[in-house]
Design a protein around this motif. Structure first.
Motif, PDB file in Angstrom:
ATOM      1  N   ALA A 204      20.959 -24.560  -8.016  1.00 39.38           N
ATOM      2  CA  ALA A 204      20.088 -23.467  -8.456  1.00 39.38           C
ATOM      3  C   ALA A 204      20.511 -22.160  -7.803  1.00 39.38           C
ATOM      4  O   ALA A 204      20.944 -22.136  -6.647  1.00 39.38           O
ATOM      5  N   GLU A 205      20.369 -21.065  -8.541  1.00 37.77           N
ATOM      6  CA  GLU A 205      20.692 -19.728  -8.029  1.00 37.77           C
ATOM      7  C   GLU A 205      19.422 -18.898  -7.951  1.00 37.77           C
ATOM      8  O   GLU A 205      18.634 -18.865  -8.903  1.00 37.77           O
ATOM      9  N   ARG A 206      19.247 -18.233  -6.816  1.00 39.78           N
ATOM     10  CA  ARG A 206      18.072 -17.407  -6.591  1.00 39.78           C
ATOM     11  C   ARG A 206      18.474 -16.069  -5.974  1.00 39.78           C
ATOM     12  O   ARG A 206      19.528 -15.938  -5.364  1.00 39.78           O
ATOM     13  N   ASP A 207      17.604 -15.097  -6.122  1.00 40.19           N
ATOM     14  CA  ASP A 207      17.793 -13.778  -5.520  1.00 40.19           C
ATOM     15  C   ASP A 207      16.977 -13.749  -4.233  1.00 40.19           C
ATOM     16  O   ASP A 207      15.753 -13.902  -4.259  1.00 40.19           O
ATOM     17  N   PHE A 208      17.664 -13.600  -3.106  1.00 40.93           N
ATOM     18  CA  PHE A 208      17.005 -13.646  -1.801  1.00 40.93           C
ATOM     19  C   PHE A 208      16.944 -12.259  -1.167  1.00 40.93           C
ATOM     20  O   PHE A 208      17.892 -11.473  -1.263  1.00 40.93           O
ATOM     21  N   LEU A 209      15.827 -11.998  -0.496  1.00 39.53           N
ATOM     22  CA  LEU A 209      15.607 -10.741   0.227  1.00 39.53           C
ATOM     23  C   LEU A 209      15.150 -11.034   1.649  1.00 39.53           C
ATOM     24  O   LEU A 209      14.604 -12.114   1.934  1.00 39.53           O
ATOM     25  N   ASP A 210      15.319 -10.059   2.505  1.00 41.72           N
ATOM     26  CA  ASP A 210      14.750 -10.114   3.846  1.00 41.72           C
ATOM     27  C   ASP A 210      13.307  -9.627   3.792  1.00 41.72           C
ATOM     28  O   ASP A 210      12.991  -8.665   3.085  1.00 41.72           O
ATOM     29  N   VAL A 211      12.427 -10.266   4.558  1.00 42.35           N
ATOM     30  CA  VAL A 211      11.012  -9.875   4.552  1.00 42.35           C
ATOM     31  C   VAL A 211      10.832  -8.423   4.982  1.00 42.35           C
ATOM     32  O   VAL A 211       9.892  -7.745   4.546  1.00 42.35           O
ATOM     33  N   ARG A 212      11.739  -7.915   5.798  1.00 45.20           N
ATOM     34  CA  ARG A 212      11.628  -6.512   6.223  1.00 45.20           C
ATOM     35  C   ARG A 212      11.828  -5.558   5.052  1.00 45.20           C
ATOM     36  O   ARG A 212      11.194  -4.495   4.988  1.00 45.20           O
ATOM     37  N   ASP A 213      12.678  -5.942   4.119  1.00 43.40           N
ATOM     38  CA  ASP A 213      12.870  -5.115   2.924  1.00 43.40           C
ATOM     39  C   ASP A 213      11.645  -5.186   2.012  1.00 43.40           C
ATOM     40  O   ASP A 213      11.280  -4.190   1.375  1.00 43.40           O
ATOM     41  N   ILE A 214      11.014  -6.354   1.948  1.00 46.62           N
ATOM     42  CA  ILE A 214       9.771  -6.474   1.185  1.00 46.62           C
ATOM     43  C   ILE A 214       8.703  -5.556   1.787  1.00 46.62           C
ATOM     44  O   ILE A 214       7.992  -4.842   1.063  1.00 46.62           O
ATOM     45  N   CYS A 215       8.593  -5.565   3.101  1.00 44.99           N
ATOM     46  CA  CYS A 215       7.593  -4.705   3.754  1.00 44.99           C
ATOM     47  C   CYS A 215       7.900  -3.225   3.534  1.00 44.99           C
ATOM     48  O   CYS A 215       6.977  -2.410   3.405  1.00 44.99           O
ATOM     49  N   ALA A 216       9.174  -2.883   3.468  1.00 48.25           N
ATOM     50  CA  ALA A 216       9.534  -1.493   3.179  1.00 48.25           C
ATOM     51  C   ALA A 216       9.022  -1.085   1.803  1.00 48.25           C
ATOM     52  O   ALA A 216       8.600   0.065   1.592  1.00 48.25           O
ATOM     53  N   ALA A 217       9.021  -2.009   0.847  1.00 46.75           N
ATOM     54  CA  ALA A 217       8.485  -1.706  -0.481  1.00 46.75           C
ATOM     55  C   ALA A 217       6.977  -1.494  -0.419  1.00 46.75           C
ATOM     56  O   ALA A 217       6.435  -0.616  -1.103  1.00 46.75           O
ATOM     57  N   TYR A 218       6.274  -2.280   0.388  1.00 47.01           N
ATOM     58  CA  TYR A 218       4.837  -2.076   0.551  1.00 47.01           C
ATOM     59  C   TYR A 218       4.552  -0.687   1.136  1.00 47.01           C
ATOM     60  O   TYR A 218       3.644   0.021   0.679  1.00 47.01           O
ATOM     61  N   LEU A 219       5.317  -0.300   2.138  1.00 47.71           N
ATOM     62  CA  LEU A 219       5.121   1.027   2.733  1.00 47.71           C
ATOM     63  C   LEU A 219       5.384   2.120   1.700  1.00 47.71           C
ATOM     64  O   LEU A 219       4.675   3.130   1.654  1.00 47.71           O
ATOM     65  N   ALA A 220       6.394   1.912   0.857  1.00 48.83           N
ATOM     66  CA  ALA A 220       6.686   2.899  -0.187  1.00 48.83           C
ATOM     67  C   ALA A 220       5.526   3.007  -1.169  1.00 48.83           C
ATOM     68  O   ALA A 220       5.205   4.097  -1.649  1.00 48.83           O
ATOM     69  N   CYS A 221       4.873   1.883  -1.463  1.00 45.62           N
ATOM     70  CA  CYS A 221       3.703   1.925  -2.352  1.00 45.62           C
ATOM     71  C   CYS A 221       2.582   2.751  -1.723  1.00 45.62           C
ATOM     72  O   CYS A 221       1.888   3.500  -2.420  1.00 45.62           O
ATOM     73  N   ALA A 222       2.398   2.620  -0.428  1.00 43.01           N
ATOM     74  CA  ALA A 222       1.362   3.400   0.251  1.00 43.01           C
ATOM     75  C   ALA A 222       1.678   4.889   0.197  1.00 43.01           C
ATOM     76  O   ALA A 222       0.800   5.720  -0.037  1.00 43.01           O
ATOM     77  N   ARG A 223       2.962   5.228   0.386  1.00 37.62           N
ATOM     78  CA  ARG A 223       3.349   6.641   0.359  1.00 37.62           C
ATOM     79  C   ARG A 223       3.168   7.258  -1.023  1.00 37.62           C
ATOM     80  O   ARG A 223       2.793   8.409  -1.156  1.00 37.62           O
ATOM     81  N   HIS A 224       3.456   6.472  -2.056  1.00 37.34           N
ATOM     82  CA  HIS A 224       3.467   7.009  -3.423  1.00 37.34           C
ATOM     83  C   HIS A 224       2.231   6.630  -4.223  1.00 37.34           C
ATOM     84  O   HIS A 224       2.167   6.918  -5.426  1.00 37.34           O
ATOM     85  N   ALA A 225       1.240   5.997  -3.589  1.00 40.85           N
ATOM     86  CA  ALA A 225       0.103   5.429  -4.319  1.00 40.85           C
ATOM     87  C   ALA A 225      -0.564   6.431  -5.253  1.00 40.85           C
ATOM     88  O   ALA A 225      -0.912   6.096  -6.393  1.00 40.85           O
ATOM     89  N   ALA A 226      -0.736   7.653  -4.805  1.00 42.15           N
ATOM     90  CA  ALA A 226      -1.469   8.643  -5.606  1.00 42.15           C
ATOM     91  C   ALA A 226      -0.729   9.009  -6.889  1.00 42.15           C
ATOM     92  O   ALA A 226      -1.352   9.473  -7.853  1.00 42.15           O
ATOM     93  N   ASP A 227       0.591   8.780  -6.912  1.00 44.65           N
ATOM     94  CA  ASP A 227       1.393   9.203  -8.061  1.00 44.65           C
ATOM     95  C   ASP A 227       1.757   8.051  -9.003  1.00 44.65           C
ATOM     96  O   ASP A 227       2.423   8.276 -10.023  1.00 44.65           O
ATOM     97  N   ILE A 228       1.346   6.827  -8.657  1.00 43.13           N
ATOM     98  CA  ILE A 228       1.743   5.663  -9.448  1.00 43.13           C
ATOM     99  C   ILE A 228       0.648   5.329 -10.456  1.00 43.13           C
ATOM    100  O   ILE A 228      -0.530   5.213 -10.097  1.00 43.13           O
ATOM    101  N   ARG A 229       1.031   5.178 -11.698  1.00 44.72           N
ATOM    102  CA  ARG A 229       0.061   4.871 -12.755  1.00 44.72           C
ATOM    103  C   ARG A 229      -0.592   3.521 -12.503  1.00 44.72           C
ATOM    104  O   ARG A 229       0.092   2.535 -12.219  1.00 44.72           O
ATOM    105  N   PRO A 230      -1.927   3.421 -12.600  1.00 43.03           N
ATOM    106  CA  PRO A 230      -2.604   2.135 -12.390  1.00 43.03           C
ATOM    107  C   PRO A 230      -2.047   1.051 -13.312  1.00 43.03           C
ATOM    108  O   PRO A 230      -1.799   1.285 -14.491  1.00 43.03           O
ATOM    109  N   GLY A 231      -1.834  -0.129 -12.720  1.00 44.40           N
ATOM    110  CA  GLY A 231      -1.296  -1.252 -13.471  1.00 44.40           C
ATOM    111  C   GLY A 231       0.211  -1.380 -13.394  1.00 44.40           C
ATOM    112  O   GLY A 231       0.785  -2.359 -13.887  1.00 44.40           O
ATOM    113  N   THR A 232       0.886  -0.413 -12.759  1.00 50.57           N
ATOM    114  CA  THR A 232       2.352  -0.440 -12.692  1.00 50.57           C
ATOM    115  C   THR A 232       2.840  -1.705 -11.993  1.00 50.57           C
ATOM    116  O   THR A 232       2.241  -2.180 -11.028  1.00 50.57           O
ATOM    117  N   ILE A 233       3.944  -2.232 -12.492  1.00 56.02           N
ATOM    118  CA  ILE A 233       4.573  -3.437 -11.950  1.00 56.02           C
ATOM    119  C   ILE A 233       5.925  -3.055 -11.360  1.00 56.02           C
ATOM    120  O   ILE A 233       6.682  -2.283 -11.963  1.00 56.02           O
TER     121      ILE A 233
END
Length: 314
Positions: A204-233
């Motif tokens: 099986a082939e999978r796409d793997f990430l480091d948890v630190r990179d996942i957390c960086a995405a969460y922080l980016a969501c917090a920074r940009h929250a006001a500008d992101i359309r509700p429901g965005t994926i």
């Protein structure tokens, strides 16, 4: 202006790393951080309406990272009723309480790329428009919550749905593939296990990430929250797949230990997709997010974590 942030599931693998990332950056005014935050990590039962209301009433967050979940395929398969109760109904309970208590708050949901399920059989990298076609109980519960939140976005819930692909790092349990291998290798290194690595499907082939990179995405969501359309994926992935066999080979290489690899029939899944590939172009364009941790650094961190755990157990 101070942002109040609530993290559910803060005691879990990703939650623990996210708290560390938030606390490390909350007093830093650099552009890639989330300054001036008050962080809450209350421990409560998301299936208990009174407990949910009490915590949300007390904390009144401006943003909630919702990570609390039954988070493994095996655990959901073992107790599907609990998985549905927590992953669907618990999620909606927290989202609706947030909407009631602070209508302008943002609800960031940890969905899962597992929800794409059989859509991966195309073999092509999937973007956020791909149909959800879950192939197991865990992914079905995540897909249901994901879709329900998308509907609530049309009823004024400010929600962002993140669909992370496989991610790993120190602190993850051996219920997941990379730490399961790392644990066995650490035990072999310590002389606590014969030099035989028991594995499941290696093709099986999978796409793997480091948890630190996942957390960086969460922080980016917090920074940009006001500008992101509700429901965005946002898909969170590297855009590169690796075979499970290559993960085993890389761990053995980094260990330097002589190991025999043996297929264990009991480790084979009833349904195992041959390849799960994704595209994170939307996260790159909107959040300016790109995974940056080298794969060998991720594997070393997981190996070192399990070496420390094995020493402690001994």
């Amino acid at each position: 202006m101070t942002m109040r942030i609530l993290v559910t599931g803060a005691q879990g693998f990703v939650g623990n790393h996210l708290l560390h990332a938030l606390r490390s950056t909350s007093h830093n005014a650099q552009p890639d951080t989330v300054p001036n935050t008050v962080i809450e990590a209350a421990r409560f039962d998301i299936t208990d309406p009174d407990a949910v209301s009490a915590v949300l009433d007390r904390t009144r967050p401006d943003l909630c990272f919702h990570l609390a979940a039954i988070s493994s395929i095996g655990a959901a398969r073992a107790d599907p009723d609990e998985a549905w109760t927590v992953n669907l109904h618990g999620t909606l309970r927290v989202a609706n309480a947030l909407r009631r208590i602070n209508p302008g708050a943002t609800f960031v949901f940890a969905s899962s790329a597992e929800a794409y399920g059989d859509s991966f059989r195309s073999g092509l990298p999937l973007d956020e428009t791909a149909p959800l076609a879950p192939a197991n109980t865990y992914s079905a519960t995540k897909a249901a919550a994901d879709l329900a939140l998308g509907a609530l976005a049309h009823e004024d819930l400010r929600t962002i749905r993140l669909r992370p692909f496989n991610h790993t790092g120190p602190g993850q349990t051996a219920d997941f593939v990379v730490p399961a291998f790392a644990r066995q290798i650490a035990r072999i290194e310590a002389g606590l296990q014969d030099p035989v690595l028991s594995v499941g499907n290696l093709d099986a082939e999978r796409d793997f990430l480091d948890v630190r990179d996942i957390c960086a995405a969460y922080l980016a969501c917090a920074r940009h929250a006001a500008d992101i359309r509700p429901g965005t994926i946002f898909n969170l992935c590297s855009g590169q797949t690796r075979s499970i066999r290559s993960v085993v080979d890389d761990l053995i290489r980094l260990s330097g230990t002589s190991v025999t690899v043996r297929i264990a029939p009991e480790k084979l899944r009833p349904v195992d997709l041959p390849r799960a590939a994704g595209s994170a172009q939307q996260a790159a364009a909107t959040l300016n997010w790109h995974p940056s941790t080298a794969w060998d650094d991720t594997l070393r961190a997981v190996l070192d974590d399990w070496r420390a755990r094995i020493r402690h157990e001994a």
